[in-house]
Enzyme design. Sequence first.
Site, PDB file in Angstrom:
ATOM      1  N   ARG A 244      84.178 -34.088 -17.030  1.00 30.51           N
ATOM      2  CA  ARG A 244      84.316 -33.541 -15.680  1.00 30.51           C
ATOM      3  C   ARG A 244      84.175 -34.669 -14.675  1.00 30.51           C
ATOM      4  O   ARG A 244      83.426 -35.624 -14.909  1.00 30.51           O
ATOM      5  CB  ARG A 244      83.195 -32.534 -15.383  1.00 30.51           C
ATOM      6  CG  ARG A 244      83.453 -31.123 -15.852  1.00 30.51           C
ATOM      7  CD  ARG A 244      84.557 -30.445 -15.027  1.00 30.51           C
ATOM      8  NE  ARG A 244      84.806 -29.086 -15.466  1.00 30.51           N
ATOM      9  CZ  ARG A 244      85.667 -28.721 -16.423  1.00 30.51           C
ATOM     10  NH1 ARG A 244      86.363 -29.628 -17.067  1.00 30.51           N
ATOM     11  NH2 ARG A 244      85.853 -27.445 -16.736  1.00 30.51           N
ATOM     12  N   GLU A 273      88.671 -34.020  -7.586  1.00 26.71           N
ATOM     13  CA  GLU A 273      90.073 -33.840  -7.967  1.00 26.71           C
ATOM     14  C   GLU A 273      90.652 -32.565  -7.338  1.00 26.71           C
ATOM     15  O   GLU A 273      89.895 -31.615  -7.104  1.00 26.71           O
ATOM     16  CB  GLU A 273      90.212 -33.811  -9.507  1.00 26.71           C
ATOM     17  CG  GLU A 273      89.534 -32.623 -10.169  1.00 26.71           C
ATOM     18  CD  GLU A 273      89.598 -32.696 -11.691  1.00 26.71           C
ATOM     19  OE1 GLU A 273      89.246 -33.744 -12.270  1.00 26.71           O
ATOM     20  OE2 GLU A 273      89.979 -31.683 -12.299  1.00 26.71           O
ATOM     21  N   HIS A 291      93.973 -34.219 -15.449  1.00 24.27           N
ATOM     22  CA  HIS A 291      93.175 -33.134 -16.073  1.00 24.27           C
ATOM     23  C   HIS A 291      94.029 -32.298 -17.039  1.00 24.27           C
ATOM     24  O   HIS A 291      94.185 -31.091 -16.866  1.00 24.27           O
ATOM     25  CB  HIS A 291      92.539 -32.248 -14.991  1.00 24.27           C
ATOM     26  CG  HIS A 291      91.334 -31.497 -15.483  1.00 24.27           C
ATOM     27  ND1 HIS A 291      90.253 -31.204 -14.697  1.00 24.27           N
ATOM     28  CD2 HIS A 291      91.044 -30.962 -16.701  1.00 24.27           C
ATOM     29  CE1 HIS A 291      89.354 -30.533 -15.391  1.00 24.27           C
ATOM     30  NE2 HIS A 291      89.816 -30.375 -16.629  1.00 24.27           N
TER      31      HIS A 291
END
Length: 330
Positions: A244, A273, A291
Amino acid sequence: MTNQTSRPKVTVCRGIFPEVLAQLESVFDVVHNQQDDVWSAQELIERLQGQDGAFTTGSERISGELLQACPQLKICANMAVGFNNFDLPAMTAAGVQGTNAPDVLTETTADFGFALMMATARRVAESEHFLRAGHWTRWSYDMFCGSDIHGATLGILGMGRIGQAIAKRGFHGFGMKVVYHNRSRLAPDLEASCGAQYVDKATLLAQADHLVLVLPYSAESHHTIGAAELALMKPSATLTNIARGGIVDDAALARALRERQIAAAGLDVFEGEPSVHPDLLNVPNVVLTPHIASATLATRKAMAQLAADNLMRFFASGEVLTPVNTLAAR
Ligand code: DGY
């Protein structure tokens, strides 16, 4: 059989597979977002007011404020294994069930973690950009030399299911020495199946040739890797983050990469993000992906189905398949 007049109201917060949406629409009154618009925190509240359930994706913050504004909400089903978008204590206090989507993405995510680590160590992105830019005019003996994966020391921080799957790839497939650090040590049989040796965090940082982060994000894991930790790593080491954003201090990492304190990094997740720290965009020795660690069609479908199954089971029986909180009996 579902009663048409009392069908639960469910909001699907992002665009999802049409066949999964169709299943939900067959049993719920659905508000959907197939256009995949980005909803602000206020819009999310508005879309969840009066709704019984939410299909979330990890991007939607289920906050205490939202829960207060949406007292009818009973369940949020995340299409993600991570659930740091949930204020879990607030959800539990409000009697809201949270679920996630574990297991179905383990091997796919481990594949990607390994791929990103290899791309980082072998400078795949950097050399591809060089070629596309037309700079490749001749062979040279040290052009884009990286570091080996086989026989190297793989360090894993966070040894849950995905960490173990990465360890197995390294140990059995590439003859790597595997060291790990985790909140709790694995049982001996699990350690043996991963060929992994437990070490403290400082030893992990100092020994790893390739460090992979797979720990969940929480207030405690915020900036687990910052300037001090990067300073403990080998100058030849690589760092891969598929966990993360926020686990790594991105500004400190960009500095360490620019100053060659470590050799390279592979990042699939970022603080704040989809924004990416501008300094990371300006250093060559980093591989950046948006991601996508769990992004294969089969796995994303399985994740969506699990989130949908959690919603359908909850409203049919009060049970869920993959809870992340335990509610007091009602
Ligand atoms: C997860 O499942 O937590 C992945 O990061 C995808 O969001």
